[in-house]
Design a protein around this motif. Structure first.
Motif, PDB file in Angstrom:
ATOM      1  N   LEU A 242       0.843  -1.185   0.000  1.00  0.00           N
ATOM      2  CA  LEU A 242       0.000   0.000   0.000  1.00  0.00           C
ATOM      3  C   LEU A 242       0.883   1.242   0.000  1.00  0.00           C
ATOM      4  O   LEU A 242       1.820   1.342   0.803  1.00  0.00           O
ATOM      5  CB  LEU A 242      -0.912   0.006   1.228  1.00  0.00           C
ATOM      6  N   THR A 243       0.599   2.182  -0.891  1.00  0.00           N
ATOM      7  CA  THR A 243       1.419   3.388  -1.010  1.00  0.00           C
ATOM      8  C   THR A 243       0.552   4.633  -0.905  1.00  0.00           C
ATOM      9  O   THR A 243      -0.682   4.566  -0.913  1.00  0.00           O
ATOM     10  CB  THR A 243       2.167   3.394  -2.356  1.00  0.00           C
ATOM     11  N   ALA A 244       1.220   5.784  -0.823  1.00  0.00           N
ATOM     12  CA  ALA A 244       0.542   7.085  -0.808  1.00  0.00           C
ATOM     13  C   ALA A 244       1.385   8.032  -1.657  1.00  0.00           C
ATOM     14  O   ALA A 244       2.567   7.772  -1.901  1.00  0.00           O
ATOM     15  CB  ALA A 244       0.408   7.609   0.618  1.00  0.00           C
ATOM     16  N   PRO A 245       0.789   9.134  -2.126  1.00  0.00           N
ATOM     17  CA  PRO A 245       1.562  10.090  -2.925  1.00  0.00           C
ATOM     18  C   PRO A 245       2.790  10.583  -2.178  1.00  0.00           C
ATOM     19  O   PRO A 245       2.797  10.679  -0.939  1.00  0.00           O
ATOM     20  CB  PRO A 245       0.558  11.235  -3.169  1.00  0.00           C
ATOM     21  N   GLU A 246       3.838  10.884  -2.944  1.00  0.00           N
ATOM     22  CA  GLU A 246       5.082  11.351  -2.344  1.00  0.00           C
ATOM     23  C   GLU A 246       4.834  12.611  -1.512  1.00  0.00           C
ATOM     24  O   GLU A 246       4.147  13.530  -1.948  1.00  0.00           O
ATOM     25  CB  GLU A 246       6.113  11.645  -3.444  1.00  0.00           C
ATOM     26  N   GLY A 247       5.377  12.631  -0.324  1.00  0.00           N
ATOM     27  CA  GLY A 247       5.226  13.770   0.572  1.00  0.00           C
ATOM     28  C   GLY A 247       4.023  13.676   1.482  1.00  0.00           C
ATOM     29  O   GLY A 247       3.801  14.572   2.304  1.00  0.00           O
ATOM     30  N   SER A 248       3.238  12.603   1.368  1.00  0.00           N
ATOM     31  CA  SER A 248       2.055  12.436   2.229  1.00  0.00           C
ATOM     32  C   SER A 248       2.469  12.217   3.673  1.00  0.00           C
ATOM     33  O   SER A 248       3.605  11.817   3.968  1.00  0.00           O
ATOM     34  CB  SER A 248       1.214  11.257   1.750  1.00  0.00           C
ATOM     35  N   ASP A 249       1.520  12.460   4.561  1.00  0.00           N
ATOM     36  CA  ASP A 249       1.769  12.233   5.985  1.00  0.00           C
ATOM     37  C   ASP A 249       1.863  10.731   6.240  1.00  0.00           C
ATOM     38  O   ASP A 249       0.889  10.001   6.028  1.00  0.00           O
ATOM     39  CB  ASP A 249       0.626  12.844   6.803  1.00  0.00           C
ATOM     40  N   PRO A 250       3.019  10.212   6.695  1.00  0.00           N
ATOM     41  CA  PRO A 250       3.154   8.771   6.932  1.00  0.00           C
ATOM     42  C   PRO A 250       2.205   8.249   8.002  1.00  0.00           C
ATOM     43  O   PRO A 250       1.782   7.095   7.954  1.00  0.00           O
ATOM     44  CB  PRO A 250       4.617   8.608   7.347  1.00  0.00           C
ATOM     45  N   ALA A 251       1.851   9.092   8.970  1.00  0.00           N
ATOM     46  CA  ALA A 251       0.916   8.649  10.007  1.00  0.00           C
ATOM     47  C   ALA A 251      -0.463   8.383   9.407  1.00  0.00           C
ATOM     48  O   ALA A 251      -1.145   7.419   9.780  1.00  0.00           O
ATOM     49  CB  ALA A 251       0.836   9.696  11.111  1.00  0.00           C
ATOM     50  N   SER A 252      -0.877   9.238   8.459  1.00  0.00           N
ATOM     51  CA  SER A 252      -2.169   9.023   7.789  1.00  0.00           C
ATOM     52  C   SER A 252      -2.151   7.747   6.976  1.00  0.00           C
ATOM     53  O   SER A 252      -3.131   6.989   6.950  1.00  0.00           O
ATOM     54  CB  SER A 252      -2.489  10.210   6.886  1.00  0.00           C
TER      55      SER A 252
END
Length: 388
Positions: A242-252
């Motif tokens: 599972l990934t998130a856009p670069e610069g996203s909050d890692p806690a979220s």
């Protein structure tokens, strides 16, 4: 035995170094042994020398002048002193006889009296192998107990060292516990370059092979290369990432990953985190934030917090454990890159000081190069012994 052979091969730098240094310490003392033994060992030689000399004055003048001694007794008295010198070789024969208990070649093996000088040399050797001062002193003190003043060989010293190392580490050799709670959240932390990403991929592969459904969350949202690397390892292990856009909050991302893993019925959720230095307060606070957010979803999470340590960092690993324990409540350790250092003793220092479970050790880059920690095999490999 295949696992041990592989471990010993990968720990060759450590084992060859310790073996050679122990050999040098024993041979150095062995070359001085004859002078030391004859001087310091006067107590051992004292009882032997009076025994042959005591009968010598009796037969010579007194037997011939005695009226009871015929000509037949005089030759009998002459051989009597002859066996007396034979008592002298029997004195040094004792260590040889003890040595032969382990084989006929033992008498030719260099041996040295275990004394304060030898202990000091062994302590320095262990400290140089990153075992730490306190641990090195404890190991050598236990090794010397009941053996001071006795002659020992290099092989015996390495066996004793292996026994002490295994004893220190036997209580920390524990596999990663699996709980019935789903998903079991495993947070993986460590400094830059410690091997977190590869460790996650290897663990995920092993759990999947054991029949567990695993999900990985790429929590290092600040480096696109880190996410790509984790995706490569996820593909190798057959595990979704599972990934998130670069610069996203890692806690979220961690929070969303827990929701997704729960919905999918995953057994384990492994959360990667950005590599951070323990002296960067802002990065360490970010890690603390991830833990706080995770606990909003499940107050018992993370169920495991693995600290991945790079063996090549040496004694710096101790300060890393202290810092991460305060912020992330570290529950266990994974030591990587043991194949790249001649100072594997740092793992002994960690076990002695923190008593944290050591779940696995990494000895290579392949997906199966993460092995459960076995204290006896590790101690034997570290000291260059053959495990038979």
């Amino acid at each position: 035995m295949a696992l041990f052979a592989k471990l010993k091969e990968r720990l060759l730098k450590s084992s060859s170094r310790l073996s050679k240094e122990v050999d040098a310490i024993v041979e150095e003392g062995a070359s001085e042994a004859p002078a030391e033994v004859s001087g310091a060992g006067a107590s051992a030689a004292a009882p032997a020398s009076p025994e042959p000399r005591a009968p010598a004055p009796q037969p010579a003048p007194q037997v011939e002048s005695a009226p009871v001694a015929p000509a037949e007794v005089t030759p009998a008295a002459a051989p009597a002193p002859a066996p007396a010198p034979a008592a002298e070789p029997e004195v040094p024969k004792k260590p040889g006889l003890l040595g032969r208990l382990m084989g006929r070649t033992a008498p030719s093996e260099p041996r040295r009296v275990l004394d304060d000088d030898m202990l000091e040399s062994l302590e320095e050797m262990l400290i140089a192998a990153d075992m730490g001062v306190d641990t090195a002193l404890r190991v050598t003190a236990n090794l010397a107990e009941g053996r001071m003043g006795k002659r020992v060989s290099s092989r015996e010293i390495r066996e004793l060292l292996a026994q002490e190392i295994a004893r220190i580490m036997e209580n920390v050799a524990k596999p990663l516990p699996i709980y019935p709670k789903k998903p079991q959240v495993v947070l993986v932390v460590g400094v830059n370059g410690s091997g977190k990403t590869t460790t996650i991929g290897k663990l995920a592969s092993q759990f999947r092979a054991a029949g567990k459904k695993v999900v990985i969350a790429a929590g290092d949202t600040f480096r696109a290369a880190a996410v790509e690397q984790l995706q490569v390892w996820g593909d190798r292990a057959g595990v979704p990432v599972l990934t998130a856009p670069e610069g996203s909050d890692p806690a979220s991302l961690a929070f969303d990953a827990m929701t997704k893993a729960e919905a999918d019925g995953a057994d384990l959720l492994m959360i990667d985190t950005a590599g951070r230095l323990q002296n960067r307060a802002d990065l360490m606070e970010e890690l603390a934030k991830i833990v706080r957010v995770i606990r909003k979803k499940d107050d018992s999470a993370p169920h495991n917090t693995l600290l991945v340590l790079d063996a090549t960092t040496g004694q710096n690993a101790l300060s890393q454990v202290e810092t991460f324990k305060k912020l992330a409540d570290v529950s266990g350790l994974v030591m990587t890159k043991l194949d790249g250092t001649a100072k594997g003793g740092v793992l002994v220092a960690l076990a002695d000081k923190f008593a944290l479970p050591i779940h696995a050790i990494g000895v290579g880059e392949q997906i199966d190069d993460l092995s459960p920690f076995d204290p006896e095999e590790f101690a034997a490999a570290l000291t260059g012994l053959d495990k038979g």
